[in-house]
Write an enzyme that holds these catalytic residues in place. Structure first.
Site, mmCIF file in Angstrom:
data_model
loop_
_atom_site.group_PDB
_atom_site.id
_atom_site.type_symbol
_atom_site.label_atom_id
_atom_site.label_comp_id
_atom_site.label_asym_id
_atom_site.label_seq_id
_atom_site.Cartn_x
_atom_site.Cartn_y
_atom_site.Cartn_z
ATOM 1 N N LYS A 53 44.312 30.731 37.240
ATOM 2 C CA LYS A 53 43.838 31.355 35.994
ATOM 3 C C LYS A 53 45.028 31.809 35.144
ATOM 4 C CE LYS A 53 39.441 32.719 38.053
ATOM 5 N NZ LYS A 53 38.616 33.779 38.675
ATOM 6 N N GLN A 97 39.082 39.844 40.485
ATOM 7 C CA GLN A 97 38.736 38.726 41.358
ATOM 8 C C GLN A 97 37.848 39.212 42.506
ATOM 9 O OE1 GLN A 97 39.414 35.535 40.651
ATOM 10 N NE2 GLN A 97 38.396 34.815 42.494
ATOM 11 N N ASP A 120 34.165 37.794 32.455
ATOM 12 C CA ASP A 120 33.504 37.108 33.571
ATOM 13 C C ASP A 120 31.984 37.040 33.360
ATOM 14 O OD1 ASP A 120 34.868 35.910 35.687
ATOM 15 O OD2 ASP A 120 35.415 37.822 36.598
HETATM 16 N N1 GUN Z 1 35.158 34.827 42.773
HETATM 17 C C1 GUN Z 1 34.589 33.595 42.807
HETATM 18 N N2 GUN Z 1 34.341 33.164 41.568
HETATM 19 C C2 GUN Z 1 34.749 34.130 40.731
HETATM 20 C C3 GUN Z 1 34.754 34.258 39.314
HETATM 21 O O1 GUN Z 1 34.317 33.395 38.556
HETATM 22 N N3 GUN Z 1 35.276 35.406 38.831
HETATM 23 C C4 GUN Z 1 35.744 36.375 39.641
HETATM 24 N N4 GUN Z 1 36.208 37.480 39.070
HETATM 25 N N5 GUN Z 1 35.747 36.296 40.950
HETATM 26 C C5 GUN Z 1 35.255 35.171 41.491
#
Ligand code: GUN
Length: 296
Positions: A53, A97, A120
């Site tokens: 990311k 995350q 998100d």
């Molecule tokens: N863990 C698995 N997928 C995601 C996501 O799209 N965003 C976040 N913050 N954590 C995750």
């Protein structure tokens, strides 16, 4: 006939070109879109997602700030970090995350994120707005699935979509998005999960089959309707001694088998993954654009 393999990287690349242009325009207004990325603990999969990311931010002109803390971090301290990111004008999006260590209540943390910075799309306010068809940040993976359907011209309208998986991150929001009124909704949606008896009964009826359950190669060719579009959201690590890392990534779909039956299929990796990150960039830029509009 063999299925077309959907090139998620190429679809993401086209969208990222648009995102880059939007970032350049923002910079002319003196705004640099900024993403705060919070990682707690040292789960290797989470670390690899966060790294990907941040790299994507850098490649597209978006500022990212990583805040990395040990798994022993207390909930109160994490709430403090969220609060300071909420108040920081250089930060337009906040990503914590998931999963978080067990002693931290995930829902408390998500609720602490300002909905204006909830890139998100996990905040209950964002999900409620999405569910009622109001403008909001859409969760990145479900939105990525929708972008794939758009780019291959596979409208869900009037079709039967079966989703296998009921997570808050993918299955549940995606079902809502596909139920929304409009050209890229209007689907008849069936949601199955790990405890659905006779899963094949439902998957075989799908014009569009979306696997997001986290079970390696669960979806086998007999479970797929000939000519269906198959989107594989699963990312599962399976041991592989021929790889330097000791594992390889496989989806929730038996790719080689289902490729013989489906009309189109996403690979893992290189299918949905690149779109998830792209939609995160998209939401971050959108958040910065809103700040720019408010300043005018
Ligand atoms: N863990 C698995 N997928 C995601 C996501 O799209 N965003 C976040 N913050 N954590 C995750």
């Amino acid at each position: 006939m063999k299925a077309t393999i959907i090139d998620g990287k190429a679809i993401a690349g086209n969208l990222r070109n648009e995102i880059k242009l939007a970032v350049e325009n923002l910079k002319k207004q003196g705004i640099v879109p900024g993403l705060g990325v919070v990682l707690v603990g040292d789960d290797p999969a989470s670390l690899s997602y966060v790294t990907a990311k941040e790299k994507a931010c850098e490649e597209n002109g978006i500022y990212s700030r990583e805040i990395r803390k040990p798994a022993s971090l207390q909930e109160k301290e994490l709430l403090g970090i969220i609060q300071s990111l909420n108040e920081d004008p250089a930060i337009h999006g906040i990503l914590v995350q998931l999963p978080l260590p067990k002693h931290i209540r995930e829902e408390k943390i998500i609720e602490a994120i300002s909905p204006e910075k909830d890139v998100d799309g996990f905040h209950p306010a964002s999900l409620g707005r999405m569910m009622t068809g109001q403008d909001t940040f859409l969760p990145c993976t479900p939105n990525g699935v929708l972008q794939i359907l758009k780019s291959i011209g596979a409208s869900p309208a009037g079709r039967h979509v079966t989703i296998v998986g009921r997570s808050n991150i993918v299955g549940k929001p995606l079902a809502n998005m596909l139920l929304a009124k409009g050209e890229w909704g209007d689907a008849t949606v069936t949601v199955c999960h790990s405890r659905t008896p006779d899963l094949a009964e439902y998957t075989r009826r799908a014009d569009i089959l979306i696997a997001a359950v986290g079970q390696a190669q669960l979806i086998t060719p007999e479970m797929v309707k000939p000519g269906a579009v198959v989107i594989d959201v699963g990312v599962n690590r399976v041991p592989d001694s021929t790889k330097k890392s000791g594992f390889r990534l496989v989806g929730d779909v038996d790719f080689h088998g289902v490729q013989e039956i489906a009309a189109a299929i996403t690979p893992v990796p290189g299918g949905v993954g690149p779109l998830t990150i792209t939609m995160l960039l998209y939401n971050t830029v959108q958040s910065a654009q809103r700040v720019g509009e408010q300043a005018q």
